[in-house]
Enzyme design. Structure first.
Site, short mmCIF file in Angstrom:
data_model
loop_
_atom_site.label_atom_id
_atom_site.label_comp_id
_atom_site.label_asym_id
_atom_site.label_seq_id
_atom_site.Cartn_x
_atom_site.Cartn_y
_atom_site.Cartn_z
N ARG A 7 0.93 -1.34 0.00
CA ARG A 7 0.04 -0.11 -0.22
C ARG A 7 0.81 1.20 -0.02
O ARG A 7 0.42 2.07 -0.77
CB ARG A 7 -0.99 0.04 1.38
N THR A 8 1.75 1.33 0.95
CA THR A 8 2.39 2.60 1.33
C THR A 8 3.31 3.01 -0.16
O THR A 8 3.28 4.17 -0.69
CB THR A 8 3.46 2.66 2.24
N LYS B 133 26.51 -2.44 -0.35
CA LYS B 133 27.92 -2.52 -0.46
C LYS B 133 28.68 -1.50 0.47
O LYS B 133 29.73 -1.21 0.47
CB LYS B 133 28.31 -1.96 -1.89
N ARG C 120 10.86 4.09 3.36
CA ARG C 120 10.69 3.01 4.47
C ARG C 120 12.03 2.33 4.87
O ARG C 120 12.91 1.83 4.23
CB ARG C 120 9.70 2.21 3.90
N HIS D 233 4.64 5.95 11.47
CA HIS D 233 4.17 5.78 10.16
C HIS D 233 3.22 7.03 10.05
O HIS D 233 2.05 6.93 9.75
CB HIS D 233 3.63 4.51 9.76
#
Ligand code: CP
Length: 338
Positions: free
Chosen positions: A57-58, A86, A107, A135
Site C-alpha cells: 500500500r504505502t 555495498k 521506508r 508511520h
C-alpha cells in the site's frame, strides 16, 4: 507548520490546523484519484520511492499519488538492489538521491533512520515507516477515514471519539502515530487491547493521558470492543521479533469475525486495519466473513491513502492551489470503482 519544502517525519510536527489543511486538500483530490480529471501540476517532477522493507500500500499509493499529480516515480526496493548493500551510508545515499529527485519517500527497518537520511537530503523526505517508530502518512489517512466514516453516520466531530486498538501495540508503528495524532483532539477514549508483552509504549500512553484522554488497557478483546466507534485491529509485527517462533506465541490471540462483531459491537462500529491483515489460519485477525459488513472500512482506508498522499505532495511541493489549473477531463474508459 510550513508545508512547503518540509520533511514529513513524525506526527509530532502537526497541529490541528495542519491536519485540517491536509484533509481539505485531500478532499479536493477526489476527482483525480477517482479518474474523472487529470492534472499535470507536477509534470517534470521526480519522486524517489525507496522502500527497504516489504510494502504494497504505502509504496504503490505514494507512487500512484505522485503519478496522478503528473510526476514520475523512480523506485528502489530492498537493500539487495541498493548500494547500501555495498556499505554506502545513509548520508551518502541521501546526498546522491536528492540530486536525482524532487521529493523522496523512504521506508527503513530501523527507527530514526528516515530522519537521519532526511538530515542529509537536499529535498523533502517523507517517512513511509521507520522500524517500530512511526508511520505518519498512515495515521493521517486513518484519521481522514475515521472522519469520513463518522460523517457518513451523521457525526461531524472527532472530539469525543471512542476507539479500540487491538493487537501488537508495542511494535505497531501505525498505532503509535495514530495515538500521537489523537492527542490533538479532545475527550477521546482510547482502549488499548494487547497481550501484556506487547502493550503500547508507556511514553505514548502518557502522552494520551496528558492530552486529557481516557486510556483503558486490557488483554481481552471481546468485552473491550462493546462501546467503541472504531475497532482498529493490527497485525503481529513478526519482522520485529527475535524469531517467528516468538511471534507465534501471540498470533491468533485476537480474532474479530462477524459472530463476535454481532455479539459484542454496537451496530455502527467501524472496523479498521492498516493492512496487510494476516489471513493465515493461525492468525486471521480479521476474518473474511466480515468482507460484506458495510462497516468494514479497510479498503476505503487504502483508497483514502492516495488522497492523503496526493495532499502531502501538493502541500510539500507547494502546488496545492495550482492542481485544478493544470487539469482536464479524462479521455479513456473508466469503470466505476470508487
Ligand atoms: N499499511 C501499510 O503500511 O501497508 P504496507 O506495508 O503494504 O505498505
Amino acid at each position: 507548520m510550513k508545508f512547503s519544502g518540509s520533511h514529513i517525519l513524525s506526527i509530532s510536527q502537526f497541529d490541528r490546523n495542519d491536519i485540517e489543511r491536509v484533509f481539505e486538500v485531500a478532499d479536493r483530490m477526489v476527482p483525480y484519484a477517482h479518474r474523472q480529471r487529470v492534472t499535470k501540476v507536477l509534470d517534470g517532477a521526480i519522486l524517489g520511492n525507496m522502500f527497504f522493507e516489504p510494502s504494497t500500500r504505502t509504496r504503490v499509493s505514494f507512487g500512484c499519488a505522485f503519478n496522478l499529480l503528473g510526476g514520475e516515480v523512480r523506485e528502489t526496493t530492498g537493500f539487495e538492489t541498493s548500494a547500501i548493500a555495498k556499505g554506502e551510508s545513509l548520508y551518502d545515499t541521501a546526498r546522491v538521491l536528492s540530486g536525482y529527485s524532487d521529493v523522496i519517500v523512504m521506508r527503513h527497518p530501523v527507527s530514526g533512520s528516515v530522519a537521519e537520511f532526511a538530515a542529509a537530503s537536499r529535498v523533502p523526505v517523507m517517512n513511509g515507516g521507520d522500524g517500530a517508530n512511526e508511520h505518519p502518512s498512515q495515521a493521517l489517512l486513518d484519521l481522514y477515514t475515521i472522519r469520513k466514516e463518522l460523517q457518513h453516520q451523521g457525526r461531524s466531530d472527532l472530539d469525543g471519539l471512542r476507539i479500540a486498538m487491538i493487537g501488537d501495540l508495542k511494535y505497531g508503528r501505525t498505532v503509535h502515530s495514530l495515538c500521537k495524532l489523537l492527542c490533538l483532539y479532545k475527550n477521546v477514549t482510547v482502549t488499548l487491547i494487547s497481550p501484556d508483552e506487547l502493550k503500547m509504549p508507556e511514553a505514548i500512553v502518557e502522552q494520551l493521558r496528558e492530552a486529557g484522554h481516557t486510556v483503558q488497557e486490557s488483554d481481552v478483546m471481546e468485552g473491550s470492543i462493546s462501546k467503541v466507534d472504531i475497532a482498529y485491529s493490527t497485525r503481529i509485527q513478526e519482522e520485529r521479533f527475535a524469531s517467528p517462533a516468538e511471534a507465534d506465541l501471540y498470533r491468533g490471540r485476537y480474532r474479530l469475525n462477524q459472530a463476535i462483531y454481532t455479539r459484542y459491537c454496537e451496530p455502527n462500529t467501524v472496523i479498521m486495519h492498516p493492512l496487510p491483515r494476516d489471513s493465515r489460519t493461525e492468525a486471521n485477525e480479521l476474518d473474511n466473513d466480515l468482507n460484506d459488513n458495510p462497516n468494514l472500512a479497510i479498503f476505503r482506508q487504502a483508497d483514502n491513502g492516495v488522497l492523503v498522499r496526493m495532499a502531502l505532495f501538493a502541500l510539500t511541493l507547494d502546488v496545492a492551489d495550482q492542481v485544478d489549473k493544470a487539469a482536464r477531463d479524462v479521455n479513456w474508459y473508466t469503470e466505476r470503482r470508487f
